[in-house]
Motif scaffolding. Structure first.
Motif, mmCIF file in Angstrom:
data_model
loop_
_atom_site.group_PDB
_atom_site.id
_atom_site.type_symbol
_atom_site.label_atom_id
_atom_site.label_comp_id
_atom_site.label_asym_id
_atom_site.label_seq_id
_atom_site.Cartn_x
_atom_site.Cartn_y
_atom_site.Cartn_z
ATOM 1 N N GLN A 85 17.844 15.541 -23.460
ATOM 2 C CA GLN A 85 16.616 16.286 -23.731
ATOM 3 C C GLN A 85 15.695 16.278 -22.523
ATOM 4 O OE1 GLN A 85 14.994 14.460 -27.239
ATOM 5 N NE2 GLN A 85 16.384 15.527 -28.626
ATOM 6 N N LYS A 86 15.603 15.142 -21.856
ATOM 7 C CA LYS A 86 14.758 15.047 -20.664
ATOM 8 C C LYS A 86 15.262 15.986 -19.576
ATOM 9 C CE LYS A 86 15.191 12.043 -17.417
ATOM 10 N NZ LYS A 86 15.337 10.850 -16.609
ATOM 11 N N THR A 87 16.555 16.009 -19.392
ATOM 12 C CA THR A 87 17.138 16.874 -18.367
ATOM 13 C C THR A 87 16.874 18.341 -18.684
ATOM 14 O OG1 THR A 87 18.846 15.238 -17.914
ATOM 15 C CG2 THR A 87 19.279 17.485 -17.187
ATOM 16 N N ARG A 88 17.090 18.727 -19.948
ATOM 17 C CA ARG A 88 16.825 20.120 -20.345
ATOM 18 C C ARG A 88 15.347 20.456 -20.167
ATOM 19 N NH1 ARG A 88 20.304 19.062 -24.728
ATOM 20 N NH2 ARG A 88 18.498 18.868 -26.109
ATOM 21 N N PHE A 89 14.479 19.522 -20.534
ATOM 22 C CA PHE A 89 13.044 19.750 -20.392
ATOM 23 C C PHE A 89 12.667 19.966 -18.929
ATOM 24 C CE2 PHE A 89 8.818 17.958 -19.543
ATOM 25 C CZ PHE A 89 8.035 18.813 -20.302
ATOM 26 N N LEU A 90 13.172 19.105 -18.055
ATOM 27 C CA LEU A 90 12.851 19.239 -16.630
ATOM 28 C C LEU A 90 13.364 20.563 -16.074
ATOM 29 C CD1 LEU A 90 13.491 15.629 -15.284
ATOM 30 C CD2 LEU A 90 11.303 16.783 -15.584
ATOM 31 N N HIS A 95 11.992 25.835 -14.126
ATOM 32 C CA HIS A 95 12.219 27.283 -14.097
ATOM 33 C C HIS A 95 10.930 28.036 -14.425
ATOM 34 C CE1 HIS A 95 14.216 31.102 -14.501
ATOM 35 N NE2 HIS A 95 13.665 31.241 -15.701
ATOM 36 N N GLU A 96 10.221 27.561 -15.440
ATOM 37 C CA GLU A 96 8.977 28.227 -15.844
ATOM 38 C C GLU A 96 7.911 28.149 -14.755
ATOM 39 O OE1 GLU A 96 8.414 30.141 -18.535
ATOM 40 O OE2 GLU A 96 10.542 29.860 -18.967
ATOM 41 N N LEU A 97 7.913 27.102 -13.957
ATOM 42 C CA LEU A 97 6.953 26.988 -12.858
ATOM 43 C C LEU A 97 7.392 27.818 -11.652
ATOM 44 C CD1 LEU A 97 6.124 23.174 -12.902
ATOM 45 C CD2 LEU A 97 4.623 25.058 -13.584
ATOM 46 N N LYS A 98 8.668 27.891 -11.441
ATOM 47 C CA LYS A 98 9.185 28.562 -10.246
ATOM 48 C C LYS A 98 8.955 30.075 -10.294
ATOM 49 C CE LYS A 98 13.118 28.252 -7.208
ATOM 50 N NZ LYS A 98 14.457 27.759 -7.023
ATOM 51 N N THR A 99 9.086 30.659 -11.465
ATOM 52 C CA THR A 99 8.951 32.114 -11.578
ATOM 53 C C THR A 99 7.555 32.608 -11.164
ATOM 54 O OG1 THR A 99 10.632 32.125 -13.300
ATOM 55 C CG2 THR A 99 9.213 34.057 -13.165
ATOM 56 N N PRO A 100 6.465 32.103 -11.740
ATOM 57 C CA PRO A 100 5.152 32.606 -11.297
ATOM 58 C C PRO A 100 4.812 32.166 -9.870
ATOM 59 C CG PRO A 100 4.875 30.935 -13.017
ATOM 60 C CD PRO A 100 6.328 31.200 -12.881
ATOM 61 N N LEU A 101 5.337 31.011 -9.459
ATOM 62 C CA LEU A 101 5.049 30.556 -8.103
ATOM 63 C C LEU A 101 5.649 31.508 -7.073
ATOM 64 C CD1 LEU A 101 3.893 28.474 -6.155
ATOM 65 C CD2 LEU A 101 6.086 27.299 -6.282
ATOM 66 N N THR A 102 6.809 32.045 -7.356
ATOM 67 C CA THR A 102 7.444 32.980 -6.430
ATOM 68 C C THR A 102 6.553 34.202 -6.232
ATOM 69 O OG1 THR A 102 9.622 32.226 -7.137
ATOM 70 C CG2 THR A 102 9.528 34.339 -6.015
ATOM 71 N N ALA A 103 5.993 34.713 -7.307
ATOM 72 C CA ALA A 103 5.104 35.875 -7.198
ATOM 73 C C ALA A 103 3.842 35.508 -6.408
ATOM 74 C CB ALA A 103 4.737 36.379 -8.588
ATOM 75 N N MET A 104 3.282 34.327 -6.672
ATOM 76 C CA MET A 104 2.087 33.899 -5.942
ATOM 77 C C MET A 104 2.394 33.716 -4.455
ATOM 78 S SD MET A 104 0.510 31.190 -8.700
ATOM 79 C CE MET A 104 -0.438 30.371 -7.464
ATOM 80 N N ARG A 105 3.547 33.163 -4.181
ATOM 81 C CA ARG A 105 3.916 32.926 -2.787
ATOM 82 C C ARG A 105 4.117 34.247 -2.045
ATOM 83 N NH1 ARG A 105 9.096 29.563 -0.641
ATOM 84 N NH2 ARG A 105 8.658 29.864 1.553
ATOM 85 N N GLU A 106 4.761 35.203 -2.700
ATOM 86 C CA GLU A 106 4.950 36.512 -2.081
ATOM 87 C C GLU A 106 3.606 37.188 -1.816
ATOM 88 O OE1 GLU A 106 7.701 38.060 -0.896
ATOM 89 O OE2 GLU A 106 8.727 36.159 -1.322
ATOM 90 N N GLY A 107 2.702 37.085 -2.800
ATOM 91 C CA GLY A 107 1.370 37.669 -2.606
ATOM 92 C C GLY A 107 0.632 37.006 -1.457
ATOM 93 N N LEU A 144 11.824 18.524 -8.518
ATOM 94 C CA LEU A 144 11.885 18.342 -9.964
ATOM 95 C C LEU A 144 13.197 18.885 -10.526
ATOM 96 C CD1 LEU A 144 10.220 17.361 -12.398
ATOM 97 C CD2 LEU A 144 9.260 19.663 -12.563
ATOM 98 N N MET A 145 13.653 20.009 -10.010
ATOM 99 C CA MET A 145 14.899 20.604 -10.480
ATOM 100 C C MET A 145 16.104 19.742 -10.126
ATOM 101 S SD MET A 145 14.266 24.653 -9.791
ATOM 102 C CE MET A 145 15.742 25.206 -10.625
ATOM 103 N N SER A 146 16.044 19.092 -8.989
ATOM 104 C CA SER A 146 17.188 18.268 -8.574
ATOM 105 C C SER A 146 17.035 16.808 -8.998
ATOM 106 C CB SER A 146 17.370 18.352 -7.062
ATOM 107 O OG SER A 146 16.250 17.820 -6.403
ATOM 108 N N PHE A 147 16.000 16.501 -9.763
ATOM 109 C CA PHE A 147 15.732 15.128 -10.185
ATOM 110 C C PHE A 147 16.918 14.526 -10.926
ATOM 111 C CE2 PHE A 147 14.004 12.161 -13.391
ATOM 112 C CZ PHE A 147 13.513 11.205 -12.526
ATOM 113 N N SER A 148 17.500 15.280 -11.827
ATOM 114 C CA SER A 148 18.621 14.742 -12.605
ATOM 115 C C SER A 148 19.850 14.515 -11.724
ATOM 116 C CB SER A 148 18.967 15.667 -13.768
ATOM 117 O OG SER A 148 19.340 16.931 -13.283
#
Length: 162
Positions: A85-90, A95-107, A144-148
């Protein structure tokens, strides 16, 4: 009467001498019967403490100690589920953080490059701050994604045995 009392003392003395080694042998057998399951329980606890959750716990011996082994195995399975569960949560949060961050970074990149128009020095400084901080945040999300993958204990999840 004295002869009978003497004979009785003699007989009781020999029986006592015969019973002492028998009692010692019996105590030794019972201690082995108890010590082996306790060593199994100790080993199971040490193994779980190292994060090696893939090996099922089985304890031989008296019913109470077998029950304790079953409870330890239940705990091991529960820890495996929590680890999954911890791995799935992370992964989900990353993923949920990476998606909006990509748009912010591009902007921020587009602003810093002046695509939207010429920027003042102050605006350029702010765009550069946004750009550098978005890169740092991107690295933290990748960590965080590679933590596991970094945790050696998580390698045991693929080897789960019930």
């Amino acid at each position: 009467m004295q002869d009978m009392a003497g004979y009785a003392r003699f007989t009781v003395g020999w029986q006592l001498l015969a019973l002492i080694p028998f009692a010692i042998l019996l105590a030794f057998i019972f201690s082995l019967r108890i010590a082996h399951p306790i060593r199994q329980i100790d080993e199971a606890i040490r193994t779980m403490g190292k994060g090696e959750l893939f090996k099922a716990i089985r304890v031989d011996g008296p019913q109470d100690l077998r029950y304790l082994g079953e409870r330890l195995d239940w705990l091991r399975r529960r820890l495996l589920k929590l680890e999954e569960q911890k791995t799935r949560f992370l992964q989900h949060v990353s993923h949920e953080l990476k998606t909006p961050l990509t748009a912010m970074r591009e902007g921020a990149d587009l602003l810093a490059e002046g695509v939207a128009g010429e920027l003042t020095k102050e605006h350029q400084r702010i765009a550069n701050i946004l750009h550098s901080n978005s890169i740092q945040l991107q690295r933290r999300i990748e960590d965080l994604m590679s933590f596991s993958d970094i945790e050696p204990e998580n390698a045991a999840l693929g080897k789960y045995t019930a």
